[in-house]
Design a protein around this motif. Structure first.
Motif, short mmCIF file in Angstrom:
data_model
loop_
_atom_site.label_atom_id
_atom_site.label_comp_id
_atom_site.label_asym_id
_atom_site.label_seq_id
_atom_site.Cartn_x
_atom_site.Cartn_y
_atom_site.Cartn_z
N LYS A 176 0.76 -1.36 0.12
CA LYS A 176 -0.03 -0.01 -0.15
C LYS A 176 0.81 1.28 0.14
CE LYS A 176 -3.89 -2.04 2.54
NZ LYS A 176 -4.99 -1.54 3.28
N ASP A 204 1.80 6.08 2.36
CA ASP A 204 0.80 6.96 2.68
C ASP A 204 -0.41 6.25 2.59
OD1 ASP A 204 2.12 9.40 2.59
OD2 ASP A 204 2.13 9.56 0.35
N GLY A 205 -0.40 5.14 2.11
CA GLY A 205 -1.64 4.38 2.01
C GLY A 205 -1.75 3.08 3.24
N THR A 206 -0.96 3.30 3.86
CA THR A 206 -0.68 2.29 5.18
C THR A 206 -1.16 3.14 6.78
OG1 THR A 206 0.87 1.14 4.14
CG2 THR A 206 0.65 0.85 6.62
N THR A 207 -1.83 2.35 7.31
CA THR A 207 -2.35 2.84 8.59
C THR A 207 -1.62 2.12 9.61
OG1 THR A 207 -4.21 1.92 9.17
CG2 THR A 207 -4.41 3.90 7.61
N ASP A 211 -3.65 -0.91 10.17
CA ASP A 211 -3.51 -1.84 8.89
C ASP A 211 -2.16 -2.73 9.66
OD1 ASP A 211 -5.28 -1.08 7.36
OD2 ASP A 211 -3.73 0.21 6.14
N ASP A 263 -3.41 8.60 -2.24
CA ASP A 263 -3.37 8.41 -0.76
C ASP A 263 -2.41 9.64 -0.12
OD1 ASP A 263 -4.62 6.01 -0.98
OD2 ASP A 263 -2.80 4.90 -0.95
N THR A 290 -4.74 15.41 0.18
CA THR A 290 -5.85 15.57 0.99
C THR A 290 -6.79 16.44 0.19
OG1 THR A 290 -5.10 17.54 2.18
CG2 THR A 290 -4.72 15.33 3.22
N GLU A 341 -12.44 10.98 -4.82
CA GLU A 341 -12.30 9.76 -5.70
C GLU A 341 -12.80 10.06 -7.12
OE1 GLU A 341 -11.43 6.65 -5.15
OE2 GLU A 341 -12.30 5.66 -6.92
N GLU A 396 -0.22 3.97 -9.06
CA GLU A 396 -1.69 4.04 -8.92
C GLU A 396 -2.51 2.95 -9.70
OE1 GLU A 396 -3.10 5.89 -6.97
OE2 GLU A 396 -1.75 7.41 -6.80
N LYS A 448 -1.40 -0.24 -7.65
CA LYS A 448 -2.05 -0.33 -6.35
C LYS A 448 -3.56 -0.87 -6.48
CE LYS A 448 -1.06 3.54 -4.52
NZ LYS A 448 -1.38 4.75 -3.73
N SER A 449 -4.41 -0.34 -7.51
CA SER A 449 -5.67 -0.70 -7.63
C SER A 449 -6.08 -0.63 -9.05
CB SER A 449 -6.42 0.24 -6.90
OG SER A 449 -6.28 1.53 -7.11
#
Lengths: 203, 203
Positions: A23, A26-29, A32, B26, B29, B52, B108, B111-112
């Motif tokens: 991820k 930035d995409g990881t918390t 997670d 990610d 903001t 999104e 990007e 990742k998805s």
DNA sequence: ATAAATTTTAAACAAACATTTAAAATATAC
DNA sequence: GTATATTTTAAATGTTTGTTTAAAATTTAT
């Protein structure tokens, strides 16, 4: 209780590596990571003080993992064609085993390079490799096209890493299934070997 | 008030593109975008409904931007060596003008992927290009090594895109300044042209 | 000029975020 | 076996997140 159960610190480290690779930072918390490690959320900070510190530690390992095998091959005392072939095979195997590794490294460094370069002694090792001597000798005695290490090394690595980094877009663009891609990647690997060797080796 | 002031929707779109390209989805903001556009935070959702949806709209544009110039060149009725040279020059210029574009797209999608492929008619256009015919004719009359479009195209593109995506790591690894890198990239571009043409074109 | 529609604003929303706390549980030392 | 140190826990911290609200400002239509 010695080695029957894995130490919590290592469980977190390994879980964090998996999540970060997948991820990105930035995409990881923190949650997670805790969930992946099946540990309490507070333990991440208990052992590593912050998400940032944990990330930096893992990134260093990942970068060394990326260079280590290649470095071993670069220093082998073998024919240069064989050496190029082995580097490409190694790269190929790495991309199959850790498909997220290269795009992860590239993207994180691209986003914040200054933060991610500590005392990277591995960089010096790559610069001072046996391949460098081979290139100099080959250029001197006319068997190789005169090229610097920094010119030939990316040419060796870019082909395989590029198609794996862009695996999904290549699949979509050329309408390939996963098995199509696998066959295609093997073909491509052989093209790259032949192309680079033909270019570098004279005659 | 017609064109003297830019429409708010476009200001947001352009600001969002800059921020997304630099920081990724990610890492971006809604407030980053509003600040970059110098607009109220609520306007992002007023015009685009969600972060999104704004992202998806921009991603589509960016992907088409990535392919559009290449596609034009691929369809030109010129010698294949010249065509390869122009594609590489075009790629090179693109990477200098938009250094974040390719790593952004790759990351990007990696990742998805499922979320980012709408009705991409541009993909079909790439598959059915004039270069494809040239490759078939050349293979038939023995002037070109028999290769499919999906094999040769990544070989043409990977060299330049790889060293620019990894610009910072290459600078660090080979101890280059920004101007060193610029010179180095130009050298590399010529190596790639020669290497690919030598491999594809027989004799 | 006035009414209606559109755009912009400041403020607020709940949810998710990284991190901290202090107590509970467990392991270690003597 | 008790005291000490280490590890784990649930709960809470204050911020930042994406998004919404309702009123204000502005533009458009009549």
């Amino acid at each position: 209780m010695k080695c029957v159960t894995e130490k919590s610190e290592d469980k977190i480290r390994e879980a964090a590596k998996r999540v970060f690779l997948k991820k990105g930072f930035d995409g990881t918390t923190s949650r997670d990571i805790a969930k992946e490690a099946d540990m309490n959320i507070a333990l991440t900070n208990y052992y590593f003080r912050s998400k940032e510190k944990l990330f930096l530690e893992i990134f260093k390992d990942v970068l060394e993992e990326y260079f280590q095998n290649m470095l071993t091959i670069l220093n082998k005392d073998i024919d240069i064609k064989q050496k190029i072939s082995e580097i490409i095979d190694n790269d190929f195997a790495m991309m199959k085993q850790e498909p997220d590794l290269v795009i992860f490294i590239m993207n994180e460094i691209h986003k914040s390079p200054q933060r991610l370069f500590p005392d990277m002694s591995i960089f010096r090792q790559v610069r001072e490799t046996h391949l460098k001597k081979q290139l100099e000798e080959g250029a001197a005695n006319g068997t190789l096209r005169p090229m610097q290490l920094e010119n030939i090394l990316p040419l060796i690595k870019c082909g395989v890493e590029f198609i794996f980094m862009g695996k999904e877009i290549h699949k979509e663009l050329f309408m390939m299934s996963d098995e199509d891609f696998e066959k295609y990647a093997e073909e491509q690997k052989e093209h790259i070997k032949a192309m680079v060797c033909n270019y570098l080796v004279i005659g």
